[in-house]
Design an enzyme around this catalytic site. Structure first.
Site: not given
Ligand code: PLP
Length: 375
Positions: A72, A199, A201, A237, A325
């Site tokens: 994000t 990202s 996770h 940091t 989300c």
């Molecule tokens: C999950 C997701 C994000 C956000 O990533 P976060 O690390 O959870 O903030 C952005 N774009 C897409 C397409 C996602 O699936």
């Protein structure tokens, strides 16, 4: 009871190797990468290694990668960072109606601040057309942001074709590759993008860490003030354990890409065939488009997706309606709405997203339970 997680687009479990990579940085190797002593150097080395690992996943140079606190944040930095917060007059930016909320809502905020925004419409596969993009470009257009793979439908945009247009017009192109990374080949040179988001996770790495690729020569404004970390673009940091974990996750994604893609494809085909063959009213959304191999958005016309989700959960199966989300709201999926799905399909759609820890038995169990719920 069997537990089946089919919501890998919302998040993924940490892989064992990633956890092991992170562990020392919570314990003995706790230094601050900005410190000059050996503790600091060790931490900085870990961050530099991770930068190389991310770069090798997206085929960029390491100095074109900066770490952020999430996907994000990387999306916000890309979209807001192109100097938009200075003077708002006569600026125009373009996105689509099916972007992830971290992009879409950023565009909405900028629009509220007086910047001109075009939201490109999409077809039934969730794809914006290159012609439509061309038509919407003006002499004030500064940025186009379109995802590489859609989080709800899995649809893959032809970013290469889009970049031919943006390059010709001298416009920056950002792509959100959070769902694409680890599930398809991602090559920033081939795509021709100026910025790209990943990202942790979503590819078996930790939560709370992301990375933004910024092509050499592209100048961004930071979202925050602070120290000189990450070329001043992301002060604060560094989250060393998470960054090291993201790096390891990227390395493993590169090494196993072919194998992983094939495995995910096998699982999804089993799921889709099983559902289509046993539930006549089921319809797979976007199945004629190019999709990442793990995502299946399916409409069960006349059913209520909320109710199905709860019933599946009671049987240990985790799926989602749209993106995590935006859940909690009564509204149907913004993305499926934008694709023009009829009402009965809109409210009866579920997203199944398979992952590397799933097995064929998971899929068969899911098909069986779905049949029980619907019949
Ligand atoms: C999950 C997701 C994000 C956000 O990533 P976060 O690390 O959870 O903030 C952005 N774009 C897409 C397409 C996602 O699936």
């Amino acid at each position: 009871m069997r537990k089946v997680f089919l919501d890998y687009n919302s998040t993924t479990p940490l892989s064992e190797e990633v956890l092991e990579t992170m562990y020392p940085f919570f314990k003995n190797e706790f230094g601050n990468p900005s410190s000059r002593h050996s503790y600091g150097q060790k931490a900085m080395q870990a961050v530099d290694k991770a930068r190389l690992q991310v770069a090798s996943l997206i085929k960029s140079r390491p100095d074109e990668v900066i770490f952020t606190g999430s996907g994000t944040e990387a999306n916000n930095l890309a979209v807001q960072g192109i100097g938009l917060n200075r003077t708002s007059c006569q600026k125009h930016i373009i996105t689509s109606t099916v972007e992830h909320s971290s992009v879409f809502n950023t565009f909405e905020e900028l629009e509220n601040k007086g910047i001109k925004v075009t939201y490109l419409p999409v077809d039934k596969n969730g794809l914006a057309s290159a012609d439509e993009l061309k038509k919407s470009i003006t002499s004030h257009t500064q940025l186009v942001s379109l995802c590489l793979a859609n989080n709800e439908t899995g649809t893959v945009n032809d970013i290469k074709k889009i970049s031919e247009i943006t390059k010709e017009k001298g416009i920056f192109l950002h792509t959100d590759a959070v769902q694409a990374a680890g599930k398809m080949l991602v090559n920033v040179e081939e795509l021709g993008v100026d910025m790209l988001t990943v990202s942790g996770h979503k590819l078996y790495g930790p939560k709370g860490v992301g990375a933004l690729y910024i092509r050499r020569g592209v100048k961004l404004q930071p979202l925050m003030n602070g120290g000189g970390q990450e070329r001043r673009l992301r002060p604060g940091t560094e989250n060393v354990p998470a960054i090291a974990g993201l790096g390891q996750a990227c390395e493993m994604a590169v090494e196993n890409l072919e194998e992983n893609m094939n495995y995910l494809k096998l699982l999804r085909e089993r799921l889709e065939k099983g559902i289509i063959n046993t539930i006549p009213k089921a319809k797979i959304n976007c199945s004629s488009a190019k999709r990442i191999n793990n995502t299946s958005n399916i409409s069960f016309s006349g059913e209520i997706n909320e109710a199905m989700l709860v019933k599946l959960d009671l049987k240990g199966i985790a799926v989602s309606i749209g993106s995590a989300c935006s859940s909690g709201s009564e509204e149907p999926s913004r993305i499926l709405s934008a694709m023009g799905l009829p009402r009965s399909e809109l409210y009866g759609s579920l997203r199944f997203s398979v992952g590397l820890n799933n097995t064929a038995e998971d899929i068969d169990y899911t098909i069986k339970i779905l049949n029980e719920i619907i019949n």
